[in-house]
Design an enzyme around this catalytic site. Structure first.
Site, mmCIF file in Angstrom:
data_model
loop_
_atom_site.group_PDB
_atom_site.id
_atom_site.type_symbol
_atom_site.label_atom_id
_atom_site.label_comp_id
_atom_site.label_asym_id
_atom_site.label_seq_id
_atom_site.Cartn_x
_atom_site.Cartn_y
_atom_site.Cartn_z
ATOM 1 N N LYS A 174 0.788 -1.225 0.008
ATOM 2 C CA LYS A 174 0.060 -0.060 -0.121
ATOM 3 C C LYS A 174 0.971 1.389 -0.062
ATOM 4 O O LYS A 174 1.596 1.833 0.899
ATOM 5 C CB LYS A 174 -0.895 -0.111 1.277
ATOM 6 C CG LYS A 174 -2.302 0.610 1.048
ATOM 7 C CD LYS A 174 -1.989 1.878 0.648
ATOM 8 C CE LYS A 174 -1.718 3.247 1.933
ATOM 9 N NZ LYS A 174 -1.630 4.301 1.359
ATOM 10 N N GLU A 249 9.513 1.586 11.160
ATOM 11 C CA GLU A 249 10.492 2.498 10.885
ATOM 12 C C GLU A 249 9.951 3.774 10.792
ATOM 13 O O GLU A 249 9.329 4.302 9.818
ATOM 14 C CB GLU A 249 11.061 2.055 9.274
ATOM 15 C CG GLU A 249 12.392 2.696 9.340
ATOM 16 C CD GLU A 249 12.623 4.058 8.767
ATOM 17 O OE1 GLU A 249 12.759 4.715 9.772
ATOM 18 O OE2 GLU A 249 12.664 4.348 7.810
ATOM 19 N N CYS A 283 14.055 10.118 6.769
ATOM 20 C CA CYS A 283 13.836 9.609 8.070
ATOM 21 C C CYS A 283 14.862 9.799 8.687
ATOM 22 O O CYS A 283 15.416 10.128 9.877
ATOM 23 C CB CYS A 283 13.122 8.443 8.159
ATOM 24 S SG CYS A 283 14.170 7.033 7.133
ATOM 25 N N GLU A 382 10.257 15.850 14.658
ATOM 26 C CA GLU A 382 10.942 15.569 13.203
ATOM 27 C C GLU A 382 10.213 16.567 12.581
ATOM 28 O O GLU A 382 8.898 16.768 12.552
ATOM 29 C CB GLU A 382 10.553 14.153 12.996
ATOM 30 C CG GLU A 382 10.800 13.930 11.713
ATOM 31 C CD GLU A 382 10.769 12.363 11.207
ATOM 32 O OE1 GLU A 382 9.565 12.059 11.214
ATOM 33 O OE2 GLU A 382 11.505 11.878 10.692
HETATM 34 P P1 NAD Z 1 1.887 8.607 7.440
HETATM 35 O O1 NAD Z 1 2.772 8.024 8.583
HETATM 36 O O2 NAD Z 1 0.504 9.079 7.882
HETATM 37 O O3 NAD Z 1 1.896 7.649 6.028
HETATM 38 C C1 NAD Z 1 2.625 6.942 5.814
HETATM 39 C C2 NAD Z 1 1.982 5.737 5.311
HETATM 40 O O4 NAD Z 1 1.078 5.338 6.166
HETATM 41 C C3 NAD Z 1 1.198 6.228 4.069
HETATM 42 O O5 NAD Z 1 1.272 4.979 2.867
HETATM 43 C C4 NAD Z 1 -0.378 6.143 4.419
HETATM 44 O O6 NAD Z 1 -1.262 6.108 3.563
HETATM 45 C C5 NAD Z 1 -0.329 5.145 5.434
HETATM 46 N N1 NAD Z 1 -1.133 5.261 6.617
HETATM 47 C C6 NAD Z 1 -1.915 6.286 7.106
HETATM 48 N N2 NAD Z 1 -2.769 6.267 8.074
HETATM 49 C C7 NAD Z 1 -2.697 4.894 8.227
HETATM 50 C C8 NAD Z 1 -3.540 3.940 9.100
HETATM 51 N N3 NAD Z 1 -4.219 4.440 9.906
HETATM 52 N N4 NAD Z 1 -3.243 2.500 8.922
HETATM 53 C C9 NAD Z 1 -2.359 2.130 7.933
HETATM 54 N N5 NAD Z 1 -1.817 3.016 7.136
HETATM 55 C C10 NAD Z 1 -1.742 4.274 7.338
HETATM 56 O O7 NAD Z 1 2.780 10.031 7.081
HETATM 57 P P2 NAD Z 1 2.191 11.383 6.523
HETATM 58 O O8 NAD Z 1 1.031 11.755 7.085
HETATM 59 O O9 NAD Z 1 2.036 11.134 4.755
HETATM 60 O O10 NAD Z 1 3.556 12.342 6.938
HETATM 61 C C11 NAD Z 1 3.390 13.119 8.172
HETATM 62 C C12 NAD Z 1 4.729 12.878 8.809
HETATM 63 O O11 NAD Z 1 5.265 11.541 8.917
HETATM 64 C C13 NAD Z 1 5.983 13.723 8.099
HETATM 65 O O12 NAD Z 1 5.974 14.966 8.615
HETATM 66 C C14 NAD Z 1 7.124 12.820 8.711
HETATM 67 O O13 NAD Z 1 7.583 13.415 9.880
HETATM 68 C C15 NAD Z 1 6.580 11.583 8.851
HETATM 69 N N6 NAD Z 1 6.970 10.588 7.749
HETATM 70 C C16 NAD Z 1 8.426 9.849 8.121
HETATM 71 C C17 NAD Z 1 8.444 8.977 7.078
HETATM 72 C C18 NAD Z 1 9.796 8.153 7.359
HETATM 73 O O14 NAD Z 1 10.399 7.709 6.619
HETATM 74 N N7 NAD Z 1 10.112 7.809 8.720
HETATM 75 C C19 NAD Z 1 8.065 8.956 5.804
HETATM 76 C C20 NAD Z 1 6.920 9.770 5.692
HETATM 77 C C21 NAD Z 1 6.475 10.498 6.648
#
Ligand code: NAD
Length: 480
Positions: A174, A249, A283, A382
């Site tokens: 996903k 992660e 990250c 972050e």
């Molecule tokens: P997020 O964690 O919400 O999204 C990451 C993934 O998780 C996406 O594919 C999203 O569709 C999915 N997701 C979201 N809610 C979910 C749920 N309830 N169940 C299962 N999957 C779900 O990240 P975001 O809102 O797009 O970004 C916000 C913050 O996340 C950023 O500001 C950053 O700090 C952090 N981030 C970290 C990384 C990393 O590599 N560690 C990557 C992207 C974002």
């Protein structure tokens, strides 16, 4: 673009789509399927069928050596489509073409590494009581779910899906709703490379819908999540409710420690790259700079000059940075910066915006803050943008206390010529990777990667990831 399930494009069962936005203009240029629980169910069923009830299905019955050969063919196909994939990713995520090309190379390298490792995943024989032969075997979990963020879609695809397939799992991916195009294309390339239907399935959609359904699906045997700490917690909770193992992660607030004896000519460009790369949406970004007090002003002087020359602009121009990925991220970074300035924090330098950067694009120039109090949110949270916070330290103990003083623990960089100090600090830091006189070691796919505390748990990359995608079974044979 539709889902890719069982080696075929599939319309979303709910008939709905999500627009795909170009971050450099804010305009839509396509759409992806809005996945639902029914779509996830279909993908999980396809994955399960490919494994077969007794690992005798079209994918489950493939030998380890043959799996390796398929991974290698896919790696070659990725390299052959490098330009196309890089352009697609740059348009979809706003990352510079240079970074997108590096992501394609890393993806190909992950599959190359895991191709070679697939048939070297050995168990052991164990000394036991007379009359017994005891062996351990490493078996795949079964169906693995992969939730991928938008910052490095191809690299994260490579390191989780590559390892999972090599170990014999069937995958349901996903991707992030803001960056799904490359994953969909990779699904097609995998099918062309010869992966049987169901071995690799891609379902696009929102996290709260398709993502949550994947986490809750009773027939998913392992989850691998990369993304925010808050979502990681929800994923782990959903996994815990049905005793599903999960790898998290979750990012970090990684420090770079610069001691007075550091080689600054080597350190400065690396420090800058570690926060500017991918516009800080990494990250493992080196987002906190801790400098021994006697060298503090010298380091800042050199950084100010470099920061002022950094340019953010359209990805195709090959500048230091492209735009941030979406409006949400742009607003999030903007809010943190506004709060920091309202709190009286000192901006030491600011980068530039290229004249061709569209005003509707999500551009955030690089910012360097100095003398940031260690407990301020800017030094604790972050940011996920090109924002570096600098602060001085007095001695080794102070440096380690500051470095370990956030909820995170992913990566750290240490700059010193003193060999004994290098080792003392490396052992004292609470994180998953420590880099001495470098940062990131070129991103080596062989090097286990992951965090502690709010940065998550489990390890990706290298052989550790392969072990994580297997279950160890002990078989004891009584032969007398
Ligand atoms: P997020 O964690 O919400 O999204 C990451 C993934 O998780 C996406 O594919 C999203 O569709 C999915 N997701 C979201 N809610 C979910 C749920 N309830 N169940 C299962 N999957 C779900 O990240 P975001 O809102 O797009 O970004 C916000 C913050 O996340 C950023 O500001 C950053 O700090 C952090 N981030 C970290 C990384 C990393 O590599 N560690 C990557 C992207 C974002």
């Amino acid at each position: 673009m539709q889902h890719f399930i069982g080696n075929a494009r599939q319309h979303p069962s709910g008939g709905q789509h999500i627009p795909v936005l170009d971050p450099s203009t804010g305009e839509a240029f396509g759409q992806i399927a809005r996945g639902s629980a029914a779509d996830i169910d279909q993908a999980v069923a396809a994955a399960r069928a490919s494994l077969g009830e007794r690992y005798d299905g079209p994918w489950g019955g493939v030998s380890a050596a043959a799996r390796g050969r398929l991974l290698q063919r896919f790696s070659v196909a990725v390299t052959a489509h490098a330009d196309e994939l890089a352009q697609l990713e740059a348009r979809d995520t706003g990352k510079s073409l240079k970074t997108a090309r590096a992501d394609v190379s890393a993806l190909a390298r992950y599959f190359e590494f895991y191709a070679g490792a697939a048939d070297k995943l050995h168990g052991q024989t164990l000394p036991y009581e007379p009359g017994y032969l005891v062996a351990t075997v490493r078996e795949p979990h079964g169906v693995t779910g992969h939730i991928i963020p938008w910052n490095y879609p191809m690299q994260i695809f490579g390191r989780t899906v590559g390892a999972a397939l090599a170990a014999g799992n069937a995958c349901v991916v996903k991707p992030a709703e803001d960056a799904s195009l490359s994953s969909l294309r990779l699904g097609e390339l995998a099918a062309e490379a010869g992966f049987p239907a169901g071995a690799l399935n891609i379902v696009t959609g929102y996290g709260a819908e398709a993502g949550a359904s994947l986490c809750e699906h009773p027939d998913v045997d392992h989850l691998s999540f990369t993304g925010s700490t808050a979502t990681g917690q929800r994923v782990a909770e959903a996994a815990a409710r049905r005793h599903c193992p999960v790898t998290l992660e979750l990012g970090g607030k990684s420090p770079q420690l610069v001691f007075a004896d550091a080689d600054l000519d080597a350190a400065i460009p690396v420090i800058i790259n570690a926060i500017v790369q991918n516009a800080g949406q990494t990250c493992s970004a080196g987002s906190r700079l801790l400098v021994e007090r006697s060298l503090y002003e010298t380091v800042l002087e050199r950084l100010v000059e470099r920061f002022q020359a950094l340019v953010a602009g359209p990805p195709a121009l090959g500048l230091d940075m492209g735009p941030l990925v979406n409006r949400k991220q742009f607003d999030h970074v903007g809010r943190l910066l506004a709060q920091a300035q309202a709190d009286g924090l000192r901006v030491a330098a600011r980068g530039q915006l290229h004249p061709q950067a569209a005003s509707a694009g999500f551009y955030q120039p690089a910012v360097l803050f100095r003398d940031v109090p260690s407990q301020h949110p800017l030094a604790q949270q972050e940011i996920f943008g090109p924002v570096l916070v600098a602060m001085p330290f007095d001695d080794e103990t102070h440096a380690v206390r500051l470095a370990n003083g956030t909820a995170y623990g992913l990566v750290a960089g240490v700059w010193t010529r003193d060999g004994a100090r290098q080792l003392r600090i490396a052992r004292a830091l609470r994180c998953g990777q420590v880099f001495i006189n470098n940062y990131g070691a070129g991103g080596g796919v062989e090097l286990p990667f992951g965090g502690v505390r709010s940065s998550g748990y489990g390890r990706e990359k290298g052989f550790e990831a392969l072990y994580g995608f297997t279950v160890l079974k002990t078989i004891a044979i009584r032969h007398q």
